[in-house]
Design an enzyme around this catalytic site. Structure first.
Site, PDB file in Angstrom:
ATOM      1  N   TYR A  73       0.878  -1.124  -0.152  1.00 41.66           N
ATOM      2  CA  TYR A  73       0.015   0.127   0.176  1.00 41.66           C
ATOM      3  C   TYR A  73       0.840   1.201  -0.043  1.00 41.66           C
ATOM      4  O   TYR A  73       1.734   1.356   0.674  1.00 41.66           O
ATOM      5  CB  TYR A  73      -0.952   0.155   1.189  1.00 41.66           C
ATOM      6  CG  TYR A  73      -2.447  -0.408   1.076  1.00 41.66           C
ATOM      7  CD1 TYR A  73      -3.121   0.197   0.229  1.00 41.66           C
ATOM      8  CD2 TYR A  73      -2.568  -1.810   1.288  1.00 41.66           C
ATOM      9  CE1 TYR A  73      -4.478  -0.228  -0.090  1.00 41.66           C
ATOM     10  CE2 TYR A  73      -3.846  -2.273   0.982  1.00 41.66           C
ATOM     11  CZ  TYR A  73      -4.822  -1.610   0.415  1.00 41.66           C
ATOM     12  OH  TYR A  73      -6.118  -1.991   0.207  1.00 41.66           O
ATOM     13  N   GLU A  75      -0.443   5.053  -0.427  1.00 39.22           N
ATOM     14  CA  GLU A  75      -1.226   6.206  -0.733  1.00 39.22           C
ATOM     15  C   GLU A  75      -0.286   7.386  -0.472  1.00 39.22           C
ATOM     16  O   GLU A  75       0.827   7.211   0.276  1.00 39.22           O
ATOM     17  CB  GLU A  75      -2.335   6.304   0.252  1.00 39.22           C
ATOM     18  CG  GLU A  75      -3.727   5.468  -0.314  1.00 39.22           C
ATOM     19  CD  GLU A  75      -3.710   3.895   0.498  1.00 39.22           C
ATOM     20  OE1 GLU A  75      -2.782   3.483   0.619  1.00 39.22           O
ATOM     21  OE2 GLU A  75      -4.833   3.451   0.440  1.00 39.22           O
ATOM     22  N   THR A 279      -3.141   6.594 -21.388  1.00 40.14           N
ATOM     23  CA  THR A 279      -2.848   5.382 -20.806  1.00 40.14           C
ATOM     24  C   THR A 279      -1.587   5.115 -21.237  1.00 40.14           C
ATOM     25  O   THR A 279      -0.843   5.673 -21.996  1.00 40.14           O
ATOM     26  CB  THR A 279      -3.902   4.215 -21.612  1.00 40.14           C
ATOM     27  OG1 THR A 279      -3.815   4.309 -23.072  1.00 40.14           O
ATOM     28  CG2 THR A 279      -5.263   4.395 -21.261  1.00 40.14           C
TER      29      THR A 279
END
Length: 487
Positions: A73, A75, A279
């Site tokens: 993780y 963030e 993208t």
């Protein structure tokens, strides 16, 4: 165009060993998944892939996604995380952003978005944050929205909901995220669209300017998913400046042509747009994911993409983006990008010469849009008949499409994937011949009431089989991932 300038180069023995080992480990837990992975390679090797939004990433890019970064993780942004232990994620995110900035000549890059839609949402919310929320905070003397009074917050909410977006209509070649009403972008903003000239199918910049003057959008979106021509981004920036709009360019489809310097000057969005989204796959040949490039005044707002819009970033995919961007910075990528554009023109010429009707009459980029009503078919029928014959395309709306967005009147063809396999002008001319042969041999099936079906079809006996055999011959001369052996 020689294969050395278009295809991936890699150590076949090393890649084969890596994938065999990986499939063995996977198969020990769930053999059906391992079998499906192996079958997918077989299926992709055996079809003429002409979907404009698909490509083939290198083994290096693919292998980068299967590692321990998937467990993290992270963030926040590099050096400013909400979780400890992210020093290695910081490294790969910083590398990906650095490569993106250098590749596109952009002052700022954000590589966390999980997809092109996420990249667009980050961009749109960044514009709202910078141009609506920040002035409201300054006026209220607050540093954060949590510091606003209930009355100030209600005023800000109304102001956010009153903003307008002007984007290219779906049938003209725009994307769902450019303000299409069923999409979240069409619910975030009061939305309006600009189209193309009914006679030519080309963008009419005077008409876009007139619509912008009338509508006065906060956000002007340029870019496309099915427009086969270049866009003058300098002209679009002039229009945006005139009406006080922020120009957001979605270059997801043609990012590889920008990176490879096929699209330069007024046709390169990076020097002209306030924010550019993309993208990392499609014509760029990277992993499935998105990224944002921005001018400095929007950098802080874009950096808050997580948690403003995104969940936790995907470190393993950011690592793969870093590898893909590094590959695209190599000199040979420019040869690949030019081959993509040259092959698209060759495909268009081959189709036109055999009687197919093309939207705008040709192409300046990587895609071709065929109006299949000249064959008496809907896009859905054409897509399905071609798939039966081993040619993978996707149905697509054409301007003022009478068949709507589901059945459509067109098919979209793209050259990035087969160019990655080493196809050149001769192979694409032969591909055009096969496409026209199949469409010419296909007729709508009759409905119970004697009408013509929009979905069901009949292909003349033997045509699909002959086409698959011809396609196999083309593909055998240009194997996908040559030297990669799973056996």
């Amino acid at each position: 165009m020689t294969a050395a300038r278009t295809t991936h180069s890699f150590d076949g023995a090393a890649a084969s060993a890596a994938y065999r080992s990986a499939l063995e480990v996977i198969g020990a837990v769930e053999p059906r998944v391992a079998d499906a992975i192996g079958q997918e390679l077989t299926d992709q090797r055996g079809s003429l892939k002409l979907i404009a939004s698909e490509n083939y990433a290198s083994p290096a890019v693919l292998l980068t996604m299967g590692n321990w970064f998937s467990d993290k993780y992270a963030e926040g942004t590099a050096g400013h995380r909400f979780y400890a232990g992210c020093q290695n994620v910081d490294t790969v995110e910083a590398l990906a952003a650095e490569h993106a900035r250098e590749l596109f000549g952009a002052p700022y890059a954000y590589v966390q978005p999980h997809s092109g839609i996420d990249a667009n949402l980050v961009a749109f919310w960044a514009v709202l944050a910078q141009r609506v929320e920040l002035p409201a905070l300054q006026q209220a003397g607050a540093r954060h929205v949590n510091d606003l009074t209930d009355a100030d917050w209600a005023t800000l909410r109304r102001a956010l909901g009153d903003q307008r977006m002007l984007g290219m209509s779906l049938d003209a070649g725009g994307h769902l995220t450019h303000g299409f009403r069923p999409n979240i972008s069409g619910k975030m903003f009061e939305q309006s669209s600009y189209g193309t000239d009914p006679a030519t199918g080309l963008l009419d910049y005077a008409a876009v300017r007139a619509r912008a003057r009338e509508f006065r959008p906060l956000v002007l979106v340029a870019g496309y998913s099915a427009y086969p021509r270049r866009v003058d981004f300098a002209a679009m920036r002039e229009i945006a400046d005139e009406v006080g709009a922020t120009l957001v360019v979605d270059m997801a489809h043609f990012a590889g042509l920008v990176a490879g310097k096929v699209l330069t000057g007024d046709f390169d969005p990076v020097p002209h747009a306030h924010i550019v989204t993309s993208t990392s796959h499609k014509s760029l040949r990277g992993p499935r994911g998105g990224f944002v490039l921005a001018q400095p005044e929007f950098a802080d707002a874009v950096d808050r993409g997580c948690p403003m819009v995104l969940g936790g970033p995907l470190p393993h995919v950011m690592a793969a983006k870093a590898v893909a961007f590094a590959e695209a910075r190599r000199p040979e990528f420019a040869g690949y990008a030019q081959a993509v554009a040259d092959n698209a023109q060759g495909l268009a010429e081959g189709l036109t010469r055999r009687g197919a009707r093309l939207v705008t009459g040709g192409t300046d980029n990587h895609l071709v849009l065929v109006d299949v009503t000249g064959f008496g078919l809907t896009g859905r029928q054409a897509e399905s008949a071609l798939l039966d014959a081993g040619i993978v395309t996707n149905r697509n709306a054409v301007p003022a499409d009478a068949n709507g967005a589901w059945y459509t009147s067109g098919i979209r063809l793209g050259t990035p994937a087969l160019t990655s396999r080493g196809f050149g002008s001769g192979e694409f001319d032969r591909t055009a011949e096969l496409i026209v042969d199949v469409l010419s041999a296909t007729t709508p099936a009759a409905t119970r009431d004697g009408g013509a079906s929009q979905a069901k079809y009949v292909v003349a006996e033997g045509v699909a089989e002959r086409t698959r055999a011809a396609a196999a011959e083309l593909l055998a001369a240009h194997p996908l991932y040559p030297g990669l052996d799973l056996a």
